[in-house]
Design an enzyme around this catalytic site. Structure first.
Site, PDB file in Angstrom:
ATOM      1  CB  SER A  48      -0.075  -2.239  -3.649  1.00 52.10           C
ATOM      2  OG  SER A  48       0.417  -1.033  -3.110  1.00 52.10           O
ATOM      3  CB  SER A  75      -0.985   0.045   1.173  1.00 46.60           C
ATOM      4  OG  SER A  75      -1.835  -1.073   1.143  1.00 46.60           O
ATOM      5  CD  GLU A 114      -1.031   1.565  -4.526  1.00 48.02           C
ATOM      6  OE1 GLU A 114       0.112   1.354  -4.084  1.00 48.02           O
ATOM      7  OE2 GLU A 114      -1.841   0.644  -4.734  1.00 48.02           O
TER       8      GLU A 114
END
Length: 341
Positions: A269, A231, A271
């Site tokens: 991840s 992240s 974002e």
């Protein structure tokens, strides 16, 4: 540890603010508490969006989730109402609930002190997972750490492996807290856009700086090859008069800055982008049906778009270059980009 500019790396072409930090936006301050006892490499970082009570006079705000593998609290109300009414806290994934509780307590105390009636509040707590360097299951961040971070908030704050960034990994190297700013002229007035990132994303094989694909060369010296997951939180502050829809358009350009460094926004991840302006405040208890608001002409948005992309790219670089090498008690090592650049 050196910033990107101190290493001779100048991102983009727009001028920076005097500190090249998110705190170049007047009224914005940042505080950290870093926890390194025992098996812990973690902490909390708090962005104070203004010096007065943000619940009594809310800040126009917006959020954008580019990839939703995350546990951030408080985004739903920002999406619906377009306002921010508390400080923004950053921490590790499993500490979101405890930090959220501490933020509620802070706002109750702040509003009681200021004589502001409070029956509900929407704290914003963003997270990245630092389990590779931190014993995340022990949830080391406590109420007192949040209070200390708020009390220590200032304009000149540390970057790198500090606060919430202590245990983070970015492009297979040490990540953490990074910041940058850009200034712009509109109708003869100067405005600032600042970015703060919590970087915990990207793969080393993709790392690119100013078009130089340096990741593969660094990878040869590091045994562990990590996938793109973990992240990245991007917080944008500005004093540019924009509405929540325009803020959303601006903060989406954070993805440009991440991509220029080689991130393709992997499956694992999260974002998450959040932005606010210190202009166009919204009173909690309005005395009139209508409130005045000045907004940027849509045809002038390109300047803010560029500022967001440049500041995000530089903030991520600063998060890596200013972070020292960190080793967990289990022997996991995340080396600093400063060793290779």
């Amino acid at each position: 540890m050196p910033t990107a500019r101190e290493k001779g790396i100048h991102i983009g072409k727009m001028p920076t603010g005097p500190r090249n930090l998110i705190t170049d936006v007047p009224g914005v301050t940042v505080g950290h508490v870093t926890i390194t006892e025992g098996a812990h490499n973690t902490g909390v970082t708090v962005i104070m969006p203004c010096q007065d009570n943000p619940f009594a006079s809310k800040l126009t705000a917006a959020q954008h989730v580019l990839n939703g593998f995350g546990k951030t609290a408080g985004l739903m109300q920002i999406e619906e109402l377009g306002t921010l009414e508390t400080p923004i806290a950053l921490t590790n994934t499993l500490n979101v609930g405890l930090v959220h509780d501490a933020m509620v307590g802070y706002m109750i105390d702040r509003c009681e002190k200021d004589g502001v009636a409070l029956r509900s509040v929407n704290p914003v707590v963003c997270e990245c997972n630092d389990a590779s360097l931190n014993d995340i299951l022990q949830r080391a961040v406590r109420k007192e750490h949040v209070q200390q971070a708020i009390a220590s908030a200032c304009a000149d704050f540390a970057q790198g492996a500090v606060g919430a960034g202590r245990g983070m990994t970015c492009h297979g190297l040490k990540g953490g807290i990074g910041s940058a700013s850009r200034t712009m002229e509109m109708d003869g007035q100067s405005f600032t856009l600042g970015v703060l990132v919590l970087s915990n994303h990207g793969s080393l094989s993709d790392l690119t700086i100013q078009g130089d694909h340096i990741g593969p060369g660094i990878q040869k010296t590091i045994e562990e090859a990590l996938p793109d997951k973990g992240s990245c939180i991007v917080i944008m502050a500005t004093d540019l008069p924009v509405n929540d829809r325009q803020i959303r358009r601006i903060i989406r350009r954070a993805g440009v800055g991440l991509a220029r460094l080689g991130s393709f926004i992997g499956h694992g991840s999260g974002e998450v982008f959040l932005g606010f302006t210190t202009a166009n405040r919204v009173p909690h208890n309005a005395q009139t049906d209508l409130i005045p608001m000045t907004v940027l002409h849509e045809d002038r948005m390109d300047t803010a778009f560029r500022a967001m992309a440049e500041a995000t790219e530089e903030a991520v670089l600063n998060s890596m270059l200013m972070a020292e090498t960190v080793c967990s008690v289990k022997g996991t090592v995340r080396r600093s980009l400063a060793e290779f650049v």
